[in-house]
Write a protein that holds these residues in place. Structure first.
Motif, mmCIF file in Angstrom:
data_model
loop_
_atom_site.group_PDB
_atom_site.id
_atom_site.type_symbol
_atom_site.label_atom_id
_atom_site.label_comp_id
_atom_site.label_asym_id
_atom_site.label_seq_id
_atom_site.Cartn_x
_atom_site.Cartn_y
_atom_site.Cartn_z
ATOM 1 N N GLU A 185 46.406 38.682 40.302
ATOM 2 C CA GLU A 185 45.978 40.894 40.677
ATOM 3 C C GLU A 185 45.013 40.932 39.379
ATOM 4 O O GLU A 185 44.667 41.465 39.348
ATOM 5 C CB GLU A 185 47.343 40.977 40.299
ATOM 6 N N TRP A 231 37.559 42.969 38.062
ATOM 7 C CA TRP A 231 36.481 42.601 39.267
ATOM 8 C C TRP A 231 36.104 44.289 39.818
ATOM 9 O O TRP A 231 35.761 45.037 39.538
ATOM 10 C CB TRP A 231 36.477 41.765 40.603
ATOM 11 N N GLN A 232 37.394 44.974 39.609
ATOM 12 C CA GLN A 232 37.583 46.201 39.986
ATOM 13 C C GLN A 232 37.334 46.869 39.453
ATOM 14 O O GLN A 232 36.224 48.640 39.719
ATOM 15 C CB GLN A 232 38.942 47.130 40.835
ATOM 16 N N ILE A 262 39.418 37.223 47.265
ATOM 17 C CA ILE A 262 39.978 38.743 46.865
ATOM 18 C C ILE A 262 39.297 39.605 47.516
ATOM 19 O O ILE A 262 37.506 39.444 46.807
ATOM 20 C CB ILE A 262 39.892 38.340 45.530
ATOM 21 N N THR A 263 38.825 41.006 47.898
ATOM 22 C CA THR A 263 37.908 42.184 47.528
ATOM 23 C C THR A 263 38.187 43.141 46.825
ATOM 24 O O THR A 263 39.552 43.099 46.802
ATOM 25 C CB THR A 263 38.129 41.622 49.800
ATOM 26 N N VAL A 264 37.413 43.215 47.159
ATOM 27 C CA VAL A 264 37.397 44.825 45.908
ATOM 28 C C VAL A 264 36.341 45.408 46.431
ATOM 29 O O VAL A 264 35.601 45.023 47.500
ATOM 30 C CB VAL A 264 37.297 44.829 44.757
ATOM 31 N N ARG A 274 41.747 40.361 40.418
ATOM 32 C CA ARG A 274 41.208 41.758 41.264
ATOM 33 C C ARG A 274 41.357 42.813 40.614
ATOM 34 O O ARG A 274 40.226 43.465 40.372
ATOM 35 C CB ARG A 274 42.101 41.952 42.780
ATOM 36 N N THR A 278 33.292 40.333 48.580
ATOM 37 C CA THR A 278 34.252 39.401 48.212
ATOM 38 C C THR A 278 34.279 38.133 47.911
ATOM 39 O O THR A 278 33.160 37.871 47.718
ATOM 40 C CB THR A 278 34.543 39.363 49.639
#
Length: 141
Positions: A121, A127-128, A9-11, A124, A111
């Motif tokens: 989701e 973390w976002q 997962i990338t933020v 994500r 990441t």
């Protein structure tokens, strides 16, 4: 060091601040306790950070009403000042954070390997939200 999962997962965010300030606010426990939470009903009452390869960090995240808290921590596998922070968490998951300076702005990209309990989701989004809180705190101070 790269995350171990193929389903990483990338933020990311771009902070309107120079790299020196972004790095300090990301790594200094005095600042970590001011932004490391996803919503206003949580806080980070404790942070410790030994920022070096092989060093450990720990941040306590807690609900302000006292109903729940947990420690988030790990061991650094790579620290390159103003560029890269990589670490492993106690459960074996890996995280890499890239800092890209461009004058008075800095892009921060995280990441990480997802855990298996919560939906991707949700992870994500959490973390976002923390990264957005970091941007807000850094730009306001």
């Amino acid at each position: 060091m790269k995350p171990t999962s193929t389903n990483t997962i990338t933020v990311e965010t771009t902070v309107n601040a120079p790299i020196e300030k972004v790095w300090d606010y990301w790594t200094n426990p005095e600042h970590i306790t001011k932004w490391t939470f996803a919503s206003d009903d949580w806080h980070a009452p404790y942070a410790d950070n030994d920022l070096r390869t092989g060093g450990k960090f720990k941040t306590t995240m807690a609900a302000k009403d006292g109903s729940f808290s947990f420690d988030f921590g790990g061991v650094y596998s790579e620290v390159t000042e103003h560029r890269v922070i990589a670490y492993g968490m106690e459960d074996g998951r890996k995280v890499i954070i890239l800092f890209e300076a461009d004058g008075d702005t800095t892009k921060v990209t995280e990441t990480f390997d997802p855990e298996t309990t919560n939906p991707v989701e949700m992870q994500r989004g959490g973390w976002q939200a923390i990264l957005n809180n970091f941007k807000k705190y850094t730009e306001a101070n």
